[in-house]
Design a protein around this motif. Structure first.
Motif, PDB file in Angstrom:
ATOM      1  N   TYR A  74       0.839  -1.208   0.000  1.00  9.67           N
ATOM      2  CA  TYR A  74       0.000   0.000   0.000  1.00  9.67           C
ATOM      3  C   TYR A  74       0.868   1.250   0.000  1.00  9.67           C
ATOM      4  O   TYR A  74       1.809   1.371   0.783  1.00  9.67           O
ATOM      5  CB  TYR A  74      -0.941   0.029   1.214  1.00  9.67           C
ATOM      6  N   TRP A  83      -8.117   0.911  -2.091  1.00  9.52           N
ATOM      7  CA  TRP A  83      -7.208  -0.234  -2.150  1.00  9.52           C
ATOM      8  C   TRP A  83      -7.877  -1.511  -1.647  1.00  9.52           C
ATOM      9  O   TRP A  83      -7.857  -2.540  -2.311  1.00  9.52           O
ATOM     10  CB  TRP A  83      -5.955   0.093  -1.328  1.00  9.52           C
ATOM     11  N   THR A  86     -10.706  -2.742  -3.837  1.00  8.64           N
ATOM     12  CA  THR A  86     -10.161  -3.333  -5.063  1.00  8.64           C
ATOM     13  C   THR A  86      -9.791  -4.791  -4.817  1.00  8.64           C
ATOM     14  O   THR A  86     -10.116  -5.672  -5.626  1.00  8.64           O
ATOM     15  CB  THR A  86      -8.931  -2.543  -5.551  1.00  8.64           C
TER      16      THR A  86
END
Length: 200
Positions: A74, A83, A86
């Motif tokens: 990340y 994130w 996803t």
């Protein structure tokens, strides 16, 4: 009403980005806070996507496992929520592809009464609760009929409340395509819900 990750924060609580930064530095309590913050919204998102509670639980668990193992991937160029959604969305799509290959598509499992991520109603009304469960089932049945590309954007937009821009990042498609897919999915849902309501 489904609690979103934003509802679980107070003014003084750390941001997602602060928590992931702390976790990257070895603070496992920060990971626990992220799990607590995202467990219910992700469960709602994935369950609506795959339509089966047990599979949804497995996918959410796998999402957090990947977060734990890949925390250093990340970077704060994207929002943390983008994130993690996803990751969950990709796992859900993989499961749907696997299911298609096995030709075991089933729409027998819809919304159940085990909605532990919903805020309990203090004034219980059995008739209203029954109507809500029936309505949830009808909506979920209509969502299940959508193809994965339409299903993902409509859940992110109308159920999870993400902006079009955030959805474009999560799904990895242009903004115009997101808007077009959301509109087409809404039209399809309206059409299917009309028929499904008449069948009740």
């Amino acid at each position: 009403m489904v609690k979103t990750e934003k509802d679980l924060r107070t003014k003084d609580s750390p941001t997602d980005e602060e928590l992931i930064a702390r976790f990257q530095q070895g603070d496992n309590y920060a990971f626990d806070l992220l799990v607590k913050r995202y467990k219910d919204p992700l469960m709602n998102f994935v369950f609506r996507f795959v339509g089966e509670r047990e599979e949804a639980e497995d996918i959410v668990q796998e999402t957090f496992l990947r977060l734990f193992k890949n925390k250093h991937y990340y970077r704060e160029i994207a929002k943390f929520s983008t994130w993690i959604y996803t990751i969950a969305g990709n796992l859900a799509k993989t499961e749907l592809r696997r299911r298609r290959r096995r030709k075991l598509l089933s729409i027998s499992s819809f919304m159940t009464s085990e909605k532990d991520y919903d805020i309990p109603d203090e004034e219980s009304n059995p008739e209203r609760e029954t109507n809500t469960v029936v309505t949830d089932r009808i909506i979920q049945k209509a969502i299940d009929k959508l193809s994965p590309k339409f299903k993902q954007v409509i859940i992110l937009r109308d159920i999870q409340g993400f902006s079009y821009e955030e959805i474009a990042e999560i799904v990895g498609i242009p903004l115009g395509t997101v808007k077009s897919r959301v509109n087409r999915a809404r039209l399809k849902l309206q059409e299917d819900l009309k028929h499904l309501m008449n069948e009740q």
